[in-house]
Scaffold this motif. Structure first.
Motif, PDB file in Angstrom:
ATOM      1  N   PRO A  98      -7.195   1.358   0.593  1.00 48.26           N
ATOM      2  CA  PRO A  98      -6.439   0.101   0.690  1.00 48.26           C
ATOM      3  C   PRO A  98      -7.413  -1.062   0.727  1.00 48.26           C
ATOM      4  O   PRO A  98      -8.310  -1.112   1.577  1.00 48.26           O
ATOM      5  CB  PRO A  98      -5.674   0.256   2.004  1.00 48.26           C
ATOM      6  CG  PRO A  98      -5.546   1.739   2.192  1.00 48.26           C
ATOM      7  CD  PRO A  98      -6.820   2.321   1.641  1.00 48.26           C
ATOM      8  N   THR A  99      -7.258  -1.976  -0.216  1.00 51.87           N
ATOM      9  CA  THR A  99      -8.276  -3.002  -0.456  1.00 51.87           C
ATOM     10  C   THR A  99      -7.685  -4.393  -0.279  1.00 51.87           C
ATOM     11  O   THR A  99      -6.599  -4.693  -0.787  1.00 51.87           O
ATOM     12  CB  THR A  99      -8.847  -2.856  -1.876  1.00 51.87           C
ATOM     13  OG1 THR A  99      -9.481  -1.571  -1.989  1.00 51.87           O
ATOM     14  CG2 THR A  99      -9.864  -3.947  -2.177  1.00 51.87           C
ATOM     15  N   LEU A 100      -8.418  -5.224   0.435  1.00 53.03           N
ATOM     16  CA  LEU A 100      -8.028  -6.617   0.656  1.00 53.03           C
ATOM     17  C   LEU A 100      -9.110  -7.515   0.104  1.00 53.03           C
ATOM     18  O   LEU A 100     -10.283  -7.389   0.469  1.00 53.03           O
ATOM     19  CB  LEU A 100      -7.829  -6.882   2.151  1.00 53.03           C
ATOM     20  CG  LEU A 100      -7.387  -8.289   2.537  1.00 53.03           C
ATOM     21  CD1 LEU A 100      -5.966  -8.568   2.042  1.00 53.03           C
ATOM     22  CD2 LEU A 100      -7.464  -8.475   4.056  1.00 53.03           C
ATOM     23  N   LEU A 101      -8.726  -8.433  -0.792  1.00 50.77           N
ATOM     24  CA  LEU A 101      -9.669  -9.355  -1.421  1.00 50.77           C
ATOM     25  C   LEU A 101      -9.317 -10.799  -1.069  1.00 50.77           C
ATOM     26  O   LEU A 101      -8.153 -11.135  -0.841  1.00 50.77           O
ATOM     27  CB  LEU A 101      -9.624  -9.199  -2.944  1.00 50.77           C
ATOM     28  CG  LEU A 101      -9.954  -7.828  -3.539  1.00 50.77           C
ATOM     29  CD1 LEU A 101      -9.774  -7.855  -5.050  1.00 50.77           C
ATOM     30  CD2 LEU A 101     -11.376  -7.407  -3.174  1.00 50.77           C
ATOM     31  N   ALA A 102     -10.323 -11.630  -1.067  1.00 52.17           N
ATOM     32  CA  ALA A 102     -10.156 -13.078  -0.962  1.00 52.17           C
ATOM     33  C   ALA A 102     -11.072 -13.716  -1.992  1.00 52.17           C
ATOM     34  O   ALA A 102     -11.976 -13.063  -2.524  1.00 52.17           O
ATOM     35  CB  ALA A 102     -10.474 -13.576   0.442  1.00 52.17           C
TER      36      ALA A 102
ATOM     37  N   GLY B 111     -17.420 -13.041  -7.838  1.00 51.24           N
ATOM     38  CA  GLY B 111     -17.379 -13.969  -6.720  1.00 51.24           C
ATOM     39  C   GLY B 111     -16.307 -13.720  -5.685  1.00 51.24           C
ATOM     40  O   GLY B 111     -16.262 -14.410  -4.662  1.00 51.24           O
ATOM     41  N   ALA B 112     -15.426 -12.771  -5.904  1.00 52.76           N
ATOM     42  CA  ALA B 112     -14.423 -12.450  -4.892  1.00 52.76           C
ATOM     43  C   ALA B 112     -15.088 -11.770  -3.703  1.00 52.76           C
ATOM     44  O   ALA B 112     -16.162 -11.184  -3.813  1.00 52.76           O
ATOM     45  CB  ALA B 112     -13.334 -11.558  -5.481  1.00 52.76           C
ATOM     46  N   GLU B 113     -14.414 -11.829  -2.561  1.00 52.51           N
ATOM     47  CA  GLU B 113     -14.921 -11.199  -1.349  1.00 52.51           C
ATOM     48  C   GLU B 113     -14.033 -10.018  -0.992  1.00 52.51           C
ATOM     49  O   GLU B 113     -12.812 -10.160  -0.889  1.00 52.51           O
ATOM     50  CB  GLU B 113     -14.919 -12.211  -0.200  1.00 52.51           C
ATOM     51  CG  GLU B 113     -15.485 -11.665   1.091  1.00 52.51           C
ATOM     52  CD  GLU B 113     -15.460 -12.692   2.212  1.00 52.51           C
ATOM     53  OE1 GLU B 113     -15.926 -12.339   3.323  1.00 52.51           O
ATOM     54  OE2 GLU B 113     -14.964 -13.812   1.992  1.00 52.51           O
ATOM     55  N   CYS B 114     -14.637  -8.860  -0.827  1.00 54.07           N
ATOM     56  CA  CYS B 114     -13.890  -7.667  -0.424  1.00 54.07           C
ATOM     57  C   CYS B 114     -13.884  -7.611   1.099  1.00 54.07           C
ATOM     58  O   CYS B 114     -14.907  -7.348   1.733  1.00 54.07           O
ATOM     59  CB  CYS B 114     -14.506  -6.404  -1.020  1.00 54.07           C
ATOM     60  SG  CYS B 114     -13.549  -4.907  -0.678  1.00 54.07           S
ATOM     61  N   LEU B 115     -12.736  -7.870   1.699  1.00 49.83           N
ATOM     62  CA  LEU B 115     -12.620  -7.906   3.149  1.00 49.83           C
ATOM     63  C   LEU B 115     -12.418  -6.523   3.745  1.00 49.83           C
ATOM     64  O   LEU B 115     -12.855  -6.253   4.862  1.00 49.83           O
ATOM     65  CB  LEU B 115     -11.446  -8.808   3.550  1.00 49.83           C
ATOM     66  CG  LEU B 115     -11.482 -10.245   3.027  1.00 49.83           C
ATOM     67  CD1 LEU B 115     -10.219 -10.981   3.426  1.00 49.83           C
ATOM     68  CD2 LEU B 115     -12.721 -10.972   3.520  1.00 49.83           C
ATOM     69  N   VAL B 116     -11.720  -5.669   3.011  1.00 50.77           N
ATOM     70  CA  VAL B 116     -11.435  -4.310   3.479  1.00 50.77           C
ATOM     71  C   VAL B 116     -11.445  -3.380   2.270  1.00 50.77           C
ATOM     72  O   VAL B 116     -10.966  -3.747   1.193  1.00 50.77           O
ATOM     73  CB  VAL B 116     -10.062  -4.217   4.183  1.00 50.77           C
ATOM     74  CG1 VAL B 116      -9.801  -2.784   4.685  1.00 50.77           C
ATOM     75  CG2 VAL B 116      -9.949  -5.197   5.322  1.00 50.77           C
ATOM     76  N   GLY B 117     -11.942  -2.168   2.437  1.00 50.31           N
ATOM     77  CA  GLY B 117     -11.825  -1.136   1.417  1.00 50.31           C
ATOM     78  C   GLY B 117     -12.717  -1.374   0.221  1.00 50.31           C
ATOM     79  O   GLY B 117     -13.879  -1.763   0.338  1.00 50.31           O
TER      80      GLY B 117
ATOM     81  N   GLY C 110      -2.036  -0.679  -8.185  1.00 50.42           N
ATOM     82  CA  GLY C 110      -2.884   0.092  -7.295  1.00 50.42           C
ATOM     83  C   GLY C 110      -2.925  -0.584  -5.934  1.00 50.42           C
ATOM     84  O   GLY C 110      -2.380  -1.681  -5.750  1.00 50.42           O
ATOM     85  N   PRO C 111      -3.584   0.020  -4.943  1.00 49.70           N
ATOM     86  CA  PRO C 111      -3.563  -0.490  -3.568  1.00 49.70           C
ATOM     87  C   PRO C 111      -4.524  -1.647  -3.338  1.00 49.70           C
ATOM     88  O   PRO C 111      -5.513  -1.531  -2.611  1.00 49.70           O
ATOM     89  CB  PRO C 111      -3.950   0.743  -2.750  1.00 49.70           C
ATOM     90  CG  PRO C 111      -4.847   1.517  -3.658  1.00 49.70           C
ATOM     91  CD  PRO C 111      -4.301   1.306  -5.045  1.00 49.70           C
ATOM     92  N   VAL C 112      -4.233  -2.770  -3.976  1.00 53.35           N
ATOM     93  CA  VAL C 112      -5.095  -3.949  -3.891  1.00 53.35           C
ATOM     94  C   VAL C 112      -4.236  -5.168  -3.572  1.00 53.35           C
ATOM     95  O   VAL C 112      -3.276  -5.469  -4.297  1.00 53.35           O
ATOM     96  CB  VAL C 112      -5.866  -4.195  -5.203  1.00 53.35           C
ATOM     97  CG1 VAL C 112      -6.769  -5.421  -5.069  1.00 53.35           C
ATOM     98  CG2 VAL C 112      -6.668  -2.964  -5.588  1.00 53.35           C
TER      99      VAL C 112
ATOM    100  N   PHE D 122       0.785  -1.240   0.000  1.00 47.69           N
ATOM    101  CA  PHE D 122       0.000   0.000   0.000  1.00 47.69           C
ATOM    102  C   PHE D 122       0.814   1.284   0.000  1.00 47.69           C
ATOM    103  O   PHE D 122       0.242   2.356  -0.186  1.00 47.69           O
ATOM    104  CB  PHE D 122      -0.973  -0.022   1.175  1.00 47.69           C
ATOM    105  CG  PHE D 122      -1.924  -1.195   1.112  1.00 47.69           C
ATOM    106  CD1 PHE D 122      -2.815  -1.318   0.054  1.00 47.69           C
ATOM    107  CD2 PHE D 122      -1.894  -2.186   2.064  1.00 47.69           C
ATOM    108  CE1 PHE D 122      -3.679  -2.401  -0.036  1.00 47.69           C
ATOM    109  CE2 PHE D 122      -2.753  -3.278   1.991  1.00 47.69           C
ATOM    110  CZ  PHE D 122      -3.650  -3.389   0.931  1.00 47.69           C
ATOM    111  N   ARG D 123       2.133   1.225   0.206  1.00 50.90           N
ATOM    112  CA  ARG D 123       2.916   2.451   0.069  1.00 50.90           C
ATOM    113  C   ARG D 123       2.937   2.843  -1.409  1.00 50.90           C
ATOM    114  O   ARG D 123       2.815   2.003  -2.296  1.00 50.90           O
ATOM    115  CB  ARG D 123       4.333   2.256   0.599  1.00 50.90           C
ATOM    116  CG  ARG D 123       5.209   1.353  -0.256  1.00 50.90           C
ATOM    117  CD  ARG D 123       6.598   1.216   0.322  1.00 50.90           C
ATOM    118  NE  ARG D 123       7.451   0.441  -0.578  1.00 50.90           N
ATOM    119  CZ  ARG D 123       8.157   0.957  -1.568  1.00 50.90           C
ATOM    120  NH1 ARG D 123       8.111   2.263  -1.794  1.00 50.90           N
ATOM    121  NH2 ARG D 123       8.910   0.194  -2.333  1.00 50.90           N
ATOM    122  N   LYS D 124       3.069   4.117  -1.664  1.00 53.38           N
ATOM    123  CA  LYS D 124       3.010   4.671  -3.019  1.00 53.38           C
ATOM    124  C   LYS D 124       1.721   4.242  -3.741  1.00 53.38           C
ATOM    125  O   LYS D 124       1.688   4.114  -4.966  1.00 53.38           O
ATOM    126  CB  LYS D 124       4.221   4.270  -3.850  1.00 53.38           C
ATOM    127  CG  LYS D 124       5.533   4.879  -3.375  1.00 53.38           C
ATOM    128  CD  LYS D 124       6.669   4.596  -4.349  1.00 53.38           C
ATOM    129  CE  LYS D 124       7.955   5.273  -3.912  1.00 53.38           C
ATOM    130  NZ  LYS D 124       9.065   5.027  -4.855  1.00 53.38           N
TER     131      LYS D 124
END
Length: 494
Positions: free
Chosen positions: A381-385, A365-371, A400-402, A296-298
């Motif tokens: 800032p995005t976290l996927l599973a 079908g992905a799950e967005c856990l954050v962002g 990008g911030p993923v 997530f930096r830059k």
């Protein structure tokens, strides 16, 4: 439901104006002096607010020809002695240290970096300049044991490393100082002349570095700064006086440059899908903060930003919870606000693209856990599973911030997943077992394998570069000097 930080760093008030040190008008740089461009105009924008902070003009065809001719003539006059080249680079490092605050302000104004990221650019550039100075003084060939061949007992043979001529350096926005230094400083250390074409999004940083090198005693003509877009770059490449092209950017543009280069030598640092692997024995207390920082930096706009964390299935649920907690705490928004980690992307269009890729993955079908959301040019800032190889967040470079979490069972599965992509820049591996560490080191088809570090680990003195569609050639002053020189055999019959 997506989780967001309890106290997001987004500011609702009007953004601060660009620092006063940023020039309102951006010139070209030729033979040690500023030169107004005579080509089409372009604008530099504040990456957070979108406001125009400066304007400039591209080089005209005549100005481009003048730059290359000046560089070619300066090279033909003969390079200064290796000691003096090293001394110039050492003095440039000292001047950069004196002007560090000014440089940081310029970097922040045009790149959208946080203060921490701007500071890292300057401190790393200091090392790059100093290392290149050492390489200038150490440049040498080797003795060849020619007398060991039949009937050659009366001969001596050795090699010299000689500069190539005019180097064209084409540099990106996401490292507007240190990547420029990684191309310019070794080229000068080797005795070449350089024409550097920075990103039109971040040109002033390069202009300021050019002034520093001039003030450090670099002879006029050995460095010019060319402003413009892809058309200017292609016209420069078409000039046969350019003997080496050093490029950092997308794989697509790299292919075009390589086709235009023909038989001339190039160094290509291109795209990537960066993985970091967490084996079942990984220390998550160490791994999770390092991966989150590298993702997530830059704003994730680094070729080696961790895009996919491969987690061994026995630790996946634990890692998922730890990552969700850590990513939710990453502060984002205005890079001028203290504590911000993730600032804006290079422009709103790129932010919209990243937002679209996230939405597309979730719809599939992905799950967005954050962002997952976008605010102007800032993507949270995005976290996927639950991502799959057919989703663009896993099959293409997000830039990008993923960060996506993907489970694996056997080490061979993790290796196969990394090697299945067309890219091969760098991979991080967290394990405390020597056997798996060496298996990854031997079998991953990448330019760098970092054990108990992320894919984004880089020290400026080490060789840096990729394989496959991530390019070829190596940065790092020692290795770049080798790229930018050629070996000449000399024999003497006694």
């Amino acid at each position: 439901m997506a989780v967001t930080p309890e106290e997001p760093a987004m500011r609702q008030d009007a953004p601060a104006a660009a620092p006063h040190v940023y020039p309102a008008s951006l010139p070209l740089f030729l033979a040690g002096r500023a030169l107004h461009g005579a080509g089409p105009a372009f604008e530099v924008i504040d990456k957070f607010s979108g406001a125009v902070i400066a304007t400039g003009h591209e080089a005209s065809d005549a100005q481009l020809d003048q730059m290359i001719e000046t560089a070619h003539a300066a090279f033909r006059r003969g390079a200064s002695a290796p000691y003096e080249r090293g001394a110039i680079l050492d003095r440039a490092a000292a001047l950069l240290l004196e002007r560090a605050d000014q440089m940081k302000q310029v970097i922040q104004a045009e790149s959208g970096f946080t203060a921490a990221d701007a500071n890292a650019e300057v401190t790393r550039c200091l090392q790059t300049l100093r290392l290149a100075g050492e390489e200038a003084r150490n440049l040498s060939g080797e003795m060849i044991p020619i007398s060991g061949a039949p009937n050659q007992g009366n001969r001596i043979a050795f090699t010299l490393r000689v500069p190539l001529g005019v180097v064209l350096a084409v540099t990106p926005f996401n490292s507007p100082l240190n990547t420029v230094a990684h191309k310019v400083a070794p080229a000068l250390a080797a005795g070449n002349a350089v024409v550097v074409k920075p990103s039109s999004a971040t040109p002033a940083t390069t202009l300021l570095l050019a002034e520093i090198l001039r003030d450090a005693g670099l002879p006029d003509g050995l460095l010019s700064v060319l402003l413009g877009g892809g058309g200017v770059t292609q016209r420069a490449i078409a000039d046969p006086r350019v003997r080496f092209i050093a490029f950092t950017g997308s794989t697509g543009v790299g292919r075009q440059i390589q086709q235009s280069a023909g038989l001339r030598r190039t160094q290509m640092e291109l795209g990537s899908i960066a993985f970091t692997v967490l084996c079942e024995d990984a220390d998550l207390d160490i791994a999770v903060p390092k991966i989150v920082g590298a993702s997530f930096r830059k704003a994730g706009q680094v070729c080696t930003s961790v895009q996919i964390a491969l987690v061994q299935r026995s630790r996946f649920d634990e890692a998922r919870a730890r990552f969700a907690e850590a990513v939710a705490k990453v502060r984002y928004g205005d890079p001028a606000v203290e504590g911000t980690v993730t600032g804006p992307l290079i422009n709103r269009r790129e932010a919209e693209r990243v937002e679209g890729w996230i939405a597309e993955a979730v719809e599939a079908g992905a799950e967005c856990l954050v962002g997952g959301a976008r605010e102007g040019s800032v993507v949270q800032p995005t976290l996927l599973a639950g991502v799959t190889p057919d989703m663009r967040v896993m099959s293409q470079e997000v830039f990008g911030p993923v960060l996506s979490l993907v489970p694996f069972d056997r080490l061979q599965d993790a290796i196969a997943t990394v090697n299945a992509t067309p890219y091969g820049l760098a991979t991080g591996v967290f394990t405390n077992q020597i056997g798996p560490a060496f298996e990854f080191a031997r079998k991953l088809e990448v330019g760098g394998v970092h054990i108990n570090e992320t894919s984004s680990s880089r020290v400026d003195l080490m060789p840096y570069g990729g394989s496959k569609d991530s390019g070829f050639g190596r940065e790092g002053p020692r290795y770049a000097v080798e790229e930018m020189t050629e070996e000449r055999i000399v024999t003497i019959s006694i």
